[in-house]
Design an enzyme around this catalytic site. Structure first.
Site, PDB file in Angstrom:
ATOM      1  N   SER A  17     -32.820  48.448  16.332  1.00 49.24           N
ATOM      2  CA  SER A  17     -31.654  48.695  17.209  1.00 49.24           C
ATOM      3  C   SER A  17     -32.025  49.232  18.531  1.00 49.24           C
ATOM      4  CB  SER A  17     -30.603  49.362  16.575  1.00 49.24           C
ATOM      5  OG  SER A  17     -31.188  50.944  16.146  1.00 49.24           O
ATOM      6  N   HIS A  69     -32.415  47.631   8.111  1.00 52.56           N
ATOM      7  CA  HIS A  69     -32.303  48.787   8.986  1.00 52.56           C
ATOM      8  C   HIS A  69     -31.047  49.529   8.603  1.00 52.56           C
ATOM      9  CE1 HIS A  69     -32.564  50.932  12.549  1.00 52.56           C
ATOM     10  NE2 HIS A  69     -31.966  50.051  13.433  1.00 52.56           N
ATOM     11  N   HIS A  93     -40.573  55.624   3.961  1.00 52.95           N
ATOM     12  CA  HIS A  93     -40.295  55.391   5.512  1.00 52.95           C
ATOM     13  C   HIS A  93     -41.411  54.605   6.052  1.00 52.95           C
ATOM     14  CE1 HIS A  93     -39.756  56.275   9.823  1.00 52.95           C
ATOM     15  NE2 HIS A  93     -38.215  56.469   9.497  1.00 52.95           N
ATOM     16  N   ARG A 130     -34.387  64.697   8.884  1.00 53.65           N
ATOM     17  CA  ARG A 130     -32.923  64.393   8.919  1.00 53.65           C
ATOM     18  C   ARG A 130     -32.295  64.621   7.530  1.00 53.65           C
ATOM     19  NH1 ARG A 130     -33.269  58.689  11.593  1.00 53.65           N
ATOM     20  NH2 ARG A 130     -34.727  58.592   9.769  1.00 53.65           N
ATOM     21  N   ASP A 188     -31.579  58.466   4.587  1.00 57.18           N
ATOM     22  CA  ASP A 188     -30.373  57.438   3.796  1.00 57.18           C
ATOM     23  C   ASP A 188     -30.160  58.302   2.351  1.00 57.18           C
ATOM     24  OD1 ASP A 188     -30.111  55.705   6.179  1.00 57.18           O
ATOM     25  OD2 ASP A 188     -31.916  55.044   5.575  1.00 57.18           O
TER      26      ASP A 188
END
Length: 457
Positions: A264, A294, A340, A349, A397
């Site tokens: 993105s 993504h 990742h 995060r 996530d």
């Protein structure tokens, strides 16, 4: 009479105070010449130096690890995670302003910071927040376009259409058409980017009401006394939950930027390099964000967690979870949310979201979030023993979906829309810098397989 005089005096004092607060435009006008000079120096003194060799594996493997983009607001390190203008996530949580009475970073403060590299004051944040909220109302034609779409159309497709439709009022496109100096490109780029970020929250809310409720006919108007996250929460019907509002603030701050190579961010940069305006550039990026590799990962994590809960119950032991992981791996599947493309340590995060979940009693005691927490304690060890995962640690996530789910946002296809409101902040911050630095159109060299074989032989 006295009351009117006092009110007038207060208004005059507030106006004077605002005149003394640097706006986002004034701040950027101070910073941009310094960064332009730095880029000129780098090109002049180091333009012919190499930054590493490109392997055939990198060429056929999606360009993984090739250093070929300039991206200032964030840098991702494999060992320590993301840094925004040099600050880690914990440092940003410590330094950036929060909402009055809140504990989490305001996305508006993160947007200022990503645009400038400077920590905004509380007054600058308040002023910037008010400006963004004032820009968040949608043009009538965009409302009509969104409301005319089939309710069954994927929310991300609706998001792409809504953002692209904002192009109708692009200041960048209008000024470029009328003739604009290259040195001025960043100014309308900034105006469009501010509009795009602000309006994306309202587009996202309208999509939710259109797709999952009775439509947007009774959508709450924008409350200019509230921040973007609080308005979004109110408009989709979750405004009474301060926990949800705080989660949306944190979620939008954490997902803003993850350097330029992800799909993105890179798409925004690539399309923008053709001097497409911010609305067209970011609508293209949203198409990439909608891809399963993504932006859809937190949905897959949540499905995995709910499947484990269905089989093992609400309070499985560590040993039961270990066995469930092995069963999944032995069936040829992966553990979603672990691993990742760049990171080789736990995602900071994830750590921030896990901390949020554990410090709020309502989420800490939620069976789904407890399972996320338990999985984190045992999964890295199993994945290390399994030996086929380069990074056995959780990414962002692994936690985000469970927290949205806890507060009642249970429509999985919508989760990527919340990612989209956040990523606009980071991708469009760099878009402004691309125009300020005068970066050229992106045009890497491609090779056929025959050309590769010729080179390597």
């Amino acid at each position: 009479m006295f009351s009117a005089t006092r009110t007038a005096a207060r208004t005059a004092a507030q106006a004077a105070n605002r005149r003394n607060v640097s706006t986002i435009r004034e701040t950027l006008k101070e910073i941009i010449p310094e960064r332009q000079a730095l880029l000129k120096q780098i090109k002049s003194e180091h333009g012919s130096k190499t930054l590493g060799n490109v392997t055939v594996e990198q060429v056929v493997g999606g360009g993984r690890g090739i250093k070929f983009m300039l991206w200032d607001p964030s840098v991702l390190d494999a060992e320590e995670g993301i840094r925004f203008w040099g600050r880690s996530i914990p440092e940003c949580q410590r330094d950036l302003p929060t909402a009055p009475g809140g504990q989490e970073i305001l996305p508006e403060a993160m947007f200022w910071y990503l645009l400038t590299g400077k920590v905004p004051t509380a007054e600058q944040t308040k002023q910037f927040q008010e400006e963004l909220v004032s820009r968040s109302e949608l043009p009538a034609h965009v409302e009509k376009v969104l409301d005319s779409l089939p309710k069954t159309l994927h929310p991300m497709t609706q998001f792409v259409i809504g953002v692209a439709a904002l192009n109708h009022d692009s200041q960048f496109a209008a000024r470029y058409k009328s003739g604009m100096k290259k040195a001025e490109y960043w100014e309308p780029a900034l105006e469009d980017s501010l509009d795009c970020v602000a309006k994306s929250f309202t587009i996202a809310a309208r999509i939710y009401l259109h797709s999952y409720k009775d439509g947007a006919a009774n959508m709450a108007p924008v409350d200019k006394s509230k921040d973007l996250s609080a308005n979004f929460a109110t408009q989709i019907g979750f405004g009474d939950s301060e926990g949800f509002v705080e989660l949306i603030r944190l979620y939008n701050s954490l997902h803003t930027d993850h350097e330029g190579g992800n799909v993105s961010a890179h798409t925004t940069h690539l399309v923008g390099s053709a001097l497409s305006d911010p609305f067209l550039s970011y609508s293209a990026a949203l198409g990439g964000l909608a891809g399963p590799l993504h932006g859809l990962a937190n949905q897959e994590v949540l499905r995995f967690i709910l499947g484990m809960q269905k089989e093992l119950g609400d309070s499985p032991s560590d040993e039961q979870i270990v066995q469930y992981i092995w069963k999944t791996l032995n069936s040829g599947q992966v553990i979603p949310g672990y691993g990742h493309a760049v990171l080789r340590k736990p995602d900071p995060r994830f750590a921030a979201l896990r901390e949020f979940g554990n410090k709020h009693p309502e989420t800490a005691n939620d069976p789904v979030f407890r399972m996320v927490d338990s999985l984190f304690k045992v999964a890295p060890g199993v994945l290390t023993e399994h030996g086929k995962t380069k990074n056995p640690f959780p990414n962002v996530d692994a936690a985000s979906g469970s927290l949205l789910y806890h507060y009642g946002l249970t429509q999985f296809p919508y989760y990527t829309v919340t990612f989209g409101t956040s990523r606009a902040i980071g991708a469009l911050s760099q878009y402004v810098w691309d125009r300020a630095l005068g970066l050229p159109i992106e045009r890497p060299k491609s090779l056929s397989m025959e050309a590769i074989l010729k080179l390597v032989k």
